[in-house]
Design an enzyme around this catalytic site. Structure first.
Site, PDB file in Angstrom:
ATOM      1  N   GLN A  13      -9.857   2.264  -5.194  1.00  0.00           N
ATOM      2  CA  GLN A  13     -11.262   2.523  -5.561  1.00  0.00           C
ATOM      3  C   GLN A  13     -11.388   2.901  -7.043  1.00  0.00           C
ATOM      4  O   GLN A  13     -12.131   2.272  -7.802  1.00  0.00           O
ATOM      5  CB  GLN A  13     -11.822   3.660  -4.706  1.00  0.00           C
ATOM      6  CG  GLN A  13     -13.168   4.188  -5.221  1.00  0.00           C
ATOM      7  CD  GLN A  13     -13.674   5.424  -4.492  1.00  0.00           C
ATOM      8  OE1 GLN A  13     -14.474   5.307  -3.597  1.00  0.00           O
ATOM      9  NE2 GLN A  13     -13.210   6.594  -4.880  1.00  0.00           N
ATOM     10  N   ASP A  14     -10.662   3.916  -7.456  1.00  0.00           N
ATOM     11  CA  ASP A  14     -10.808   4.403  -8.829  1.00  0.00           C
ATOM     12  C   ASP A  14     -10.304   3.377  -9.828  1.00  0.00           C
ATOM     13  O   ASP A  14     -10.920   3.152 -10.871  1.00  0.00           O
ATOM     14  CB  ASP A  14     -10.019   5.703  -9.032  1.00  0.00           C
ATOM     15  CG  ASP A  14     -10.598   6.833  -8.221  1.00  0.00           C
ATOM     16  OD1 ASP A  14     -11.616   6.619  -7.532  1.00  0.00           O
ATOM     17  OD2 ASP A  14     -10.035   7.941  -8.265  1.00  0.00           O
ATOM     18  N   ASP A  57       6.907  -1.013 -10.141  1.00  0.00           N
ATOM     19  CA  ASP A  57       6.858  -0.057  -9.034  1.00  0.00           C
ATOM     20  C   ASP A  57       7.222   1.328  -9.553  1.00  0.00           C
ATOM     21  O   ASP A  57       8.181   1.474 -10.330  1.00  0.00           O
ATOM     22  CB  ASP A  57       7.871  -0.511  -7.959  1.00  0.00           C
ATOM     23  CG  ASP A  57       7.564   0.107  -6.616  1.00  0.00           C
ATOM     24  OD1 ASP A  57       7.461   1.356  -6.551  1.00  0.00           O
ATOM     25  OD2 ASP A  57       7.423  -0.649  -5.636  1.00  0.00           O
ATOM     26  N   LEU A  79      -3.147   6.104 -11.632  1.00  0.00           N
ATOM     27  CA  LEU A  79      -3.993   6.353 -10.459  1.00  0.00           C
ATOM     28  C   LEU A  79      -3.263   5.977  -9.173  1.00  0.00           C
ATOM     29  O   LEU A  79      -3.832   6.020  -8.094  1.00  0.00           O
ATOM     30  CB  LEU A  79      -5.298   5.548 -10.582  1.00  0.00           C
ATOM     31  CG  LEU A  79      -6.056   5.700 -11.910  1.00  0.00           C
ATOM     32  CD1 LEU A  79      -7.359   4.920 -11.864  1.00  0.00           C
ATOM     33  CD2 LEU A  79      -6.335   7.161 -12.217  1.00  0.00           C
ATOM     34  N   SER A  83      -1.363   8.550  -1.158  1.00  0.00           N
ATOM     35  CA  SER A  83      -2.416   9.565  -1.196  1.00  0.00           C
ATOM     36  C   SER A  83      -2.990   9.924   0.173  1.00  0.00           C
ATOM     37  O   SER A  83      -3.947  10.678   0.257  1.00  0.00           O
ATOM     38  CB  SER A  83      -3.545   9.085  -2.100  1.00  0.00           C
ATOM     39  OG  SER A  83      -4.093   7.907  -1.568  1.00  0.00           O
ATOM     40  N   SER A 124      -5.117  16.231  -8.248  1.00  0.00           N
ATOM     41  CA  SER A 124      -6.065  16.280  -7.138  1.00  0.00           C
ATOM     42  C   SER A 124      -6.374  17.724  -6.770  1.00  0.00           C
ATOM     43  O   SER A 124      -5.530  18.617  -6.931  1.00  0.00           O
ATOM     44  CB  SER A 124      -5.415  15.577  -5.939  1.00  0.00           C
ATOM     45  OG  SER A 124      -5.959  16.040  -4.739  1.00  0.00           O
ATOM     46  N   GLU A 126      -6.230  18.836  -4.080  1.00  0.00           N
ATOM     47  CA  GLU A 126      -5.247  19.233  -3.055  1.00  0.00           C
ATOM     48  C   GLU A 126      -4.181  20.168  -3.629  1.00  0.00           C
ATOM     49  O   GLU A 126      -3.484  20.845  -2.875  1.00  0.00           O
ATOM     50  CB  GLU A 126      -4.569  17.995  -2.449  1.00  0.00           C
ATOM     51  CG  GLU A 126      -5.456  17.217  -1.487  1.00  0.00           C
ATOM     52  CD  GLU A 126      -5.705  17.952  -0.169  1.00  0.00           C
ATOM     53  OE1 GLU A 126      -4.827  18.699   0.284  1.00  0.00           O
ATOM     54  OE2 GLU A 126      -6.794  17.780   0.405  1.00  0.00           O
ATOM     55  N   TYR A 148       1.594  16.108   0.181  1.00  0.00           N
ATOM     56  CA  TYR A 148       0.863  15.369  -0.860  1.00  0.00           C
ATOM     57  C   TYR A 148       0.451  16.322  -1.986  1.00  0.00           C
ATOM     58  O   TYR A 148       0.673  16.039  -3.169  1.00  0.00           O
ATOM     59  CB  TYR A 148      -0.367  14.693  -0.242  1.00  0.00           C
ATOM     60  CG  TYR A 148      -1.328  14.128  -1.248  1.00  0.00           C
ATOM     61  CD1 TYR A 148      -1.021  12.983  -1.964  1.00  0.00           C
ATOM     62  CD2 TYR A 148      -2.557  14.752  -1.495  1.00  0.00           C
ATOM     63  CE1 TYR A 148      -1.904  12.465  -2.905  1.00  0.00           C
ATOM     64  CE2 TYR A 148      -3.449  14.246  -2.426  1.00  0.00           C
ATOM     65  CZ  TYR A 148      -3.116  13.102  -3.128  1.00  0.00           C
ATOM     66  OH  TYR A 148      -3.988  12.600  -4.057  1.00  0.00           O
TER      67      TYR A 148
END
Ligand code: GDP
Length: 323
Positions: A13-14, A57, A79, A83, A124, A126, A148
């Site tokens: 998405q981002d 990678d 990004l 996740s 994040s 998180e 995560y």
């Protein structure tokens, strides 16, 4: 000369919104993509003429060095990560490989191959896990509560350390939940806007949700990627929280989405305990004082505008699908 940017996680998405923004600004955009037998390029298929896809990678240092050497980017946005929080419990080591060590490899590759490149790391909320204060600021202690979040905390501090030790322009944006029509319907925001549109069009007649009192700090993904870009346009690298700065409940969200289609949510929504989360006592909400004061950034889209644009998108998409 046009600036060059390398985006990892460009298929997400981002990544897809950031690619659009940079292309618009005249950048030459490179997207790092993992080789896979099935295509996951759907979100950037409309950009194929404007992006150069490079294979590499985060698990493989030499591939990162090659990609950076070949593309010579002025800016690098990381990004990419593993996740999905539940998967981080069943595959904690793999999560650490991508989300934590992947950033080490990337930083080391930048240091060796293009040390003047500016680097954005996607941190994040998180990392705060069970925060000791609300709203959280850039000084709030990290107390992650899942693998995560732990991996993101490692990546965050490595990015800060490379800035301090090697003087790299490397910085972290601590993003809270950000949404868009490119989000999957497993996330509550899109689940609700999509369901409101479906019900309006007679394609569904009920919506089952979990905890209606749960609150989140939601902002629009397009606003968030603009903040990422802005962070790399400064004289000095620094870390910022990227958030809306306010919370709304799932109930407010559902009310707002059903209002958009002229329906009363209470006629369609029921609570299903299967969607409840075990422990949701914690309030994650970001303070945007620093980014507002120092960079002049704040979200352009309000909560209501975001709900409206997503309902609108789903109404149009579902109507076209039927035609
Ligand atoms: P995330 O938890 O930030 O990754 O985002 P989600 O969109 O999955 O969840 C946001 C919040 O909505 C959480 O606090 C959930 O408890 C709450 N929620 C309430 N009902 C639902 C539901 O039906 N599905 C999901 N995914 N979340 C729900």
């Amino acid at each position: 000369m046009n600036k060059k940017a390398l985006i990892t996680g460009v298929t997400g998405q981002d990544g897809s919104y950031l690619a659009e923004l940079l292309i618009d600004k005249g950048y030459q955009v490179f997207g790092l993509v993992r080789r896979s037998s099935t295509s996951n390029l759907e979100r950037i298929s409309h950009l194929f003429d404007h992006i150069q896809i490079l294979c590499g990678d985060l698990l493989d240092q030499s591939s990162l060095m090659d990609v950076i050497t070949d593309s010579q980017p002025d800016e690098i946005y990381n990004l990419a990560s593993q996740s999905y929080v539940p998967l981080s419990w069943t595959q904690p080591a793999l999560t650490a490989e991508y989300t934590a060590l992947g950033v080490s490899r990337l930083l080391e590759s930048i240091r060796r191959c293009k040390s003047d490149a500016k680097f954005y790391q996607a941190s994040s909320s998180e990392v705060f896990g069970q925060p000791e204060e609300s709203p959280q600021t850039e000084r709030t202690a990290f107390r992650p509560r899942n693998p995560y979040g732990v991996a993101k905390a490692y990546a965050h501090w490595m990015t800060v350390n490379y800035r301090q030790k090697y003087n790299l322009y490397s910085c972290c944006g601590i993003t809270y939940t950000h949404e868009s029509p490119r989000r999957g319907t497993e996330f509550v925001f899109r689940k609700i806007t999509h369901a409101a549109a479906q019900i309006k069009l007679g394609l569904a007649n009920e919506l089952k949700l979990g905890n209606l009192d749960a609150r989140r700090d939601w902002c629009y993904a397009k606003d968030a990627v603009y903040a990422m870009w802005l962070m790399l346009q400064q004289e000095k690298a620094d870390d910022y929280i990227i958030a809306s700065g306010e919370t709304h409940s799932v109930k407010e969200l559902v009310e707002c989405a059903f209002n958009c289609v002229g329906l009363d949510w209470q006629d369609y929504v029921s609570v299903d305990y299967a969607f409840y989360r075990p422990d949701e006592s914690v309030q994650l909400v970001g303070s945007i004082d620093k980014i507002k004061t120092e960079l002049g950034w704040q979200p352009e889209y309000s909560f209501k505008q975001l709900v409206e644009l997503m309902v609108d998108y789903d109404l149009k998409k579902l109507t076209n699908n039927r035609a």
